[in-house]
Design an enzyme around this catalytic site. Structure first.
Site, PDB file in Angstrom:
ATOM      1  N   GLU A 116      43.455  39.720  33.889  1.00 17.38           N
ATOM      2  CA  GLU A 116      42.136  39.871  34.496  1.00 17.38           C
ATOM      3  C   GLU A 116      41.185  38.976  33.710  1.00 17.38           C
ATOM      4  OE1 GLU A 116      38.224  42.325  35.439  1.00 17.38           O
ATOM      5  OE2 GLU A 116      39.222  42.457  33.527  1.00 17.38           O
TER       6      GLU A 116
ATOM      7  N   ASP B 293      43.406  44.009  31.012  1.00 15.97           N
ATOM      8  CA  ASP B 293      41.992  44.049  31.367  1.00 15.97           C
ATOM      9  C   ASP B 293      41.170  43.176  30.418  1.00 15.97           C
ATOM     10  OD1 ASP B 293      39.862  45.616  32.900  1.00 15.97           O
ATOM     11  OD2 ASP B 293      39.249  46.011  30.839  1.00 15.97           O
TER      12      ASP B 293
HETATM   13  C1  NOJ Z   1      37.293  45.380  34.226  1.00 15.80           C
HETATM   14  C2  NOJ Z   1      37.490  46.496  35.190  1.00 15.80           C
HETATM   15  O1  NOJ Z   1      37.944  45.981  36.412  1.00 15.80           O
HETATM   16  C3  NOJ Z   1      36.177  47.233  35.348  1.00 15.80           C
HETATM   17  O2  NOJ Z   1      36.286  48.256  36.311  1.00 15.80           O
HETATM   18  C4  NOJ Z   1      35.746  47.781  34.020  1.00 15.80           C
HETATM   19  O3  NOJ Z   1      34.480  48.400  34.145  1.00 15.80           O
HETATM   20  C5  NOJ Z   1      35.677  46.675  32.979  1.00 15.80           C
HETATM   21  N1  NOJ Z   1      36.897  45.915  32.948  1.00 15.80           N
HETATM   22  C6  NOJ Z   1      35.433  47.231  31.594  1.00 15.80           C
HETATM   23  O4  NOJ Z   1      36.539  47.985  31.202  1.00 15.80           O
END
Ligand code: NOJ
Length: 563
Positions: A250, A208
Site C-alpha cells: 500500500e 499498510d
Molecule cells: C491505510 C489504511 O487504508 C487506512 O484505512 C488507515 O487509516 C491508514 N492506513 C492508517 O493506518
C-alpha cells in the site's frame, strides 16, 4: 488449495479477482450486532458463486478501533468481537477448500497507543530498549518536510506524551505512534508477526503505509532507501521459508516511485495503482480518455513476476493525493459536491453513488477495472450497487453492513438495530429494501448477475491478468480503445466514455484478416481489413472482442465493418 500454498502456482495473484471486505461488516453469526469469522465462513458460498478467487480482509486484530482496526494493540490475535484464532483458522480452511486465497493486513508502520509496546515505551527511560520501539524527540520541529496525511484531524506529525515527557512521531492519527524501524528489534517483531500469519496459512499480506517506515532529516520521509532495505529483508524472509505467498504494497505514490517497491523482484509482488483510479473517474466525467492515457504513459514497466492491483473504490476515501491541484478541484466539483462528501484529500463515497446509480456507467467502470492490466479488487457491496451514508463520521459511511435481504438489519444480523456496529443504509434509493443480495439473486438482469458474468468471463482469459497493453488512438477522444495481448490471445477493448452514442474508426490494419468476436455474446463482427474499422457505441457502451483468425467461410468476405 493447501494451506501451505503448494497447490498454487507462484504467479496465482496475476489471475486473481480480489474481494475486499471487513469481517465486522459481512455477516453476524451470533447476533451481537458485529460481523464475525463464523459469519464470514457461512457466506463463503456467496463469494464462491460470485467468482472471486481471493479475499482481502481488513484488520481484525485486537484494537481500540479508533482507526477501524488499523490501530493494532496485539498483532497476533483476533479481536474478540470477531471471534477467536480458532474461528479464524476454521474460516481459512473453509476458504482454502473452495480454492479461495486469503490476504490479510500487516500494519507495522504504527501501532495503537494502547499497544503494550507503547505503554512500556512511554514509561521507560530515554535510550532504553523499550523506549526505542518508537520515534521520540524533545522538539516537534524535526522532519518538517514530511506532509500531514490526515489533514482534517491532525495539525502535526508530532504529539506530546506527558508521561514520557517527549514528543512521539505519527504519520496518521495521534493515537497511532509510528514504530522505530531504525531499531532492529522492531523489524524482528514485524517479521515475527509476518511469520505468525504465514504459518497460520494466509496466502498474502498487504503491507499498510509502506512508504513511511523510516524518517530522515531534510527528506519528505517517504520512500527512503532505508525503507526499501526493510522491505527487502521481509521479502527474503518470505522467499526463504514459504512458497507462493504474496506481498502487496500500500504505497499511495506516483507510479515512478511505486516502481521501486517491486525492486528487482525482491520487494513486493504486487502494488496498488493509486493514481490510475481518480483518472478513470475523471475520464468518465470529462468524456475524454486523456487522463487515463496520460497516467498509463507515466507508468513504468514492472518486472515480469510483478503485478499492479487495480480498484475503483475501497474502505478509505477516494484518495486525491496523487493528482494535481487543478485535477483535485475538478474531482471535488464533479464527484464531491457536498462538503460532507469530502474527507482529508479525498471523497468518501461508494461506487454507485459516485456514478449517480447509473447502471451503464457502473458497468462501464467495472469493464475497465476487469480488463485493464493488473489484478482487479472489488470492494464488498459494490457488486450489488450499495450506497453510502455521508452523515456517519470519518470513513464509516462506506463501511456499513452488507445488505443481504429485506429482513431486519438487511439480513446482516438479528440483533436489536440499536446494537449494530453501524446503522444499515436505509435511504429510498440505496436502502437494503431496494438493494440486497437476495433480490438480485432472483433477478437475472441485476447488477449481481452482471458482475458474476463479467468475472467469469475475465477468468476465462489469462490475457487480462498477464497480457501487454497497447492503446489505440482514434480521433474521437470519447472512445478509449486498447489491445491486450499475450502468446495465445489478443483482446480488443473499446469503451465509450460519453453519455451519448459515439462513432469510432479504429486503425486495426496491422490486424487485417482477424475476426473480432464479441466476448459476452460470442457474436462475430465483420472481419478486419486494411481500411479503418468502424464501430458505433451507445452511451457508456463497451466491447470486449477476442480477435480470432478468420475461419474459412465464417464471415462474408465482402462484409463492411460497422454496418
Ligand atoms: C491505510 C489504511 O487504508 C487506512 O484505512 C488507515 O487509516 C491508514 N492506513 C492508517 O493506518
Amino acid at each position: 488449495m493447501k494451506s501451505d500454498g503448494s497447490a498454487l502456482e507462484p504467479l496465482w495473484f496475476k489471475d486473481a479477482v480480489i474481494y475486499e471486505t471487513h469481517v465486522k461488516a459481512f455477516f453476524d453469526s451470533d447476533n451481537d450486532g458485529i460481523g464475525d469469522f463464523n459469519g464470514l465462513t457461512k457466506k463463503l458460498d456467496y463469494l464462491e458463486n460470485l467468482g472471486i478467487t481471493c479475499l482481502w480482509l481488513l484488520p481484525f486484530f485486537p484494537s481500540p478501533l479508533r482507526d477501524d482496526g488499523y490501530d493494532i494493540a496485539d498483532y497476533r490475535n483476533v479481536h474478540p468481537s470477531y471471534g477467536t484464532l480458532d474461528d479464524f483458522k476454521i474460516f481459512l480452511d473453509a476458504a482454502h477448500r473452495r480454492n479461495l486465497q486469503v490476504l490479510i493486513e500487516l500494519v507495522v508502520n504504527h501501532t495503537s497507543d494502547q499497544h503494550p509496546w507503547f505503554q512500556a515505551a512511554r514509561k521507560a527511560p530515554p535510550g532504553s530498549p523499550e523506549r526505542e520501539f518508537y520515534v521520540w524527540s524533545d522538539t516537534d520541529k524535526k522532519y518538517r518536510d514530511a506532509r500531514i496525511i490526515f489533514t482534517d484531524t491532525e495539525k502535526s506529525n508530532w504529539s506530546w506524551d506527558p508521561e514520557a515527557k517527549a514528543y512521539y512521531w505519527h504519520r496518521f492519527f495521534s493515537h497511532q505512534p509510528d514504530l522505530n524501524f531504525d531499531n532492529p528489534a522492531v523489524l524482528d517483531e514485524a517479521i515475527k508477526t509476518m511469520r505468525f500469519w504465514l504459518d497460520a496459512g494466509v496466502d498474502g499480506l498487504r503491507l499498510d503505509a509502506v512508504p513511511y517506515l523510516v524518517e530522515r532529516e531534510d527528506t519528505n520521509c517517504e520512500n527512503l532507501p532505508e525503507t526499501h532495505e526493510i522491505v527487502k529483508r521481509m521479502r527474503r524472509e518470505l522467499d526463504a521459508n514459504y512458497t507462493n505467498r504474496l506481498l502487496l504494497a500500500e504505497a499511495n505514490q506516483w507510479p515512478a516511485d511505486v516502481r521501486h517497491y517491486f525492486g528487482d523482484e525482491d520487494e513486493f509482488h504486487m502494488a496498488f495503482h493509486f493514481p490510475l483510479m481518480p483518472r478513470i473517474f475523471m475520464a468518465l466525467r470529462l468524456e475524454d480518455r486523456l487522463p487515463v492515457i496520460d497516467i498509463m504513459a507515466r507508468t513504468p514497466e514492472i518486472p515480469a513476476n510483478c503485478q499492479w492491483g487495480l480498484f475503483l473504490r475501497n474502505h478509505d476515501e477516494l484518495t486525491l493525493e496523487m493528482v494535481t491541484d487543478d485535477e483535485r478541484d475538478y474531482m471535488y466539483f464533479a464527484y464531491g459536491g457536498e462538503p460532507r462528501m469530502r474527507l482529508n484529500l479525498g471523497i468518501r463515497r461508494r461506487l454507485a453513488p459516485l456514478l449517480d446509480n447509473n447502471p451503464r456507467r457502473i458497468e462501464l467502470m467495472n469493464s475497465l477495472l476487469l480488463s485493464f492490466p493488473g489484478t482487479p479488487i472489488i470492494y464488498y457491496g459494490d457488486e450489488i450497487g450499495m450506497g453510502d451514508n455521508i452523515y456517519l463520521g470519518d470513513r464509516n459511511g462506506v463501511r456499513t453492513p452488507m445488505q443481504w435481504t429485506t429482513d431486519r438489519n438487511a439480513g446482516f444480523s438479528r440483533a436489536n438495530p440499536a446494537r449494530l456496529y453501524s446503522p444499515v443504509i436505509m435511504d429510498p434509493v440505496y436502502g437494503y429494501e431496494s438493494v440486497n443480495v437476495e433480490a438480485q439473486e432472483s433477478d437475472s438482469s441485476s447488477m449481481l448477475h452482471w458482475m458474476r458474468n463479467m468475472i467469469a468471463l475475465r477468468k476465462l482469459y489469462r490475457v487480462f491478468g498477464r497480457g501487454s497493453l497497447e492503446f489505440l488512438s482514434p480521433r474521437n477522444r470519447k472512445i478509449l480503445a486498447y489491445l491486450r495481448r499475450d502468446e495465445t490471445d489478443q483482446v480488443l477493448c473499446v469503451a465509450n466514455l460519453s453519455r451519448f452514442s459515439q462513432p469510432v474508426e479504429l486503425d486495426l490494419s496491422a490486424l487485417a484478416g482477424m475476426v473480432p468476436v464479441e466476448m459476452l455474446g460470442y457474436s462475430e463482427f465483420p472481419r478486419i481489413g486494411t481500411e479503418p474499422y468502424r464501430l458505433s457505441l451507445s452511451p457508456y457502451a463497451f466491447f470486449w472482442f477476442e480477435l480470432q483468425p478468420a475461419a474459412a467461410g465464417s464471415v462474408e468476405e465482402t462484409a463492411k465493418p460497422g454496418l
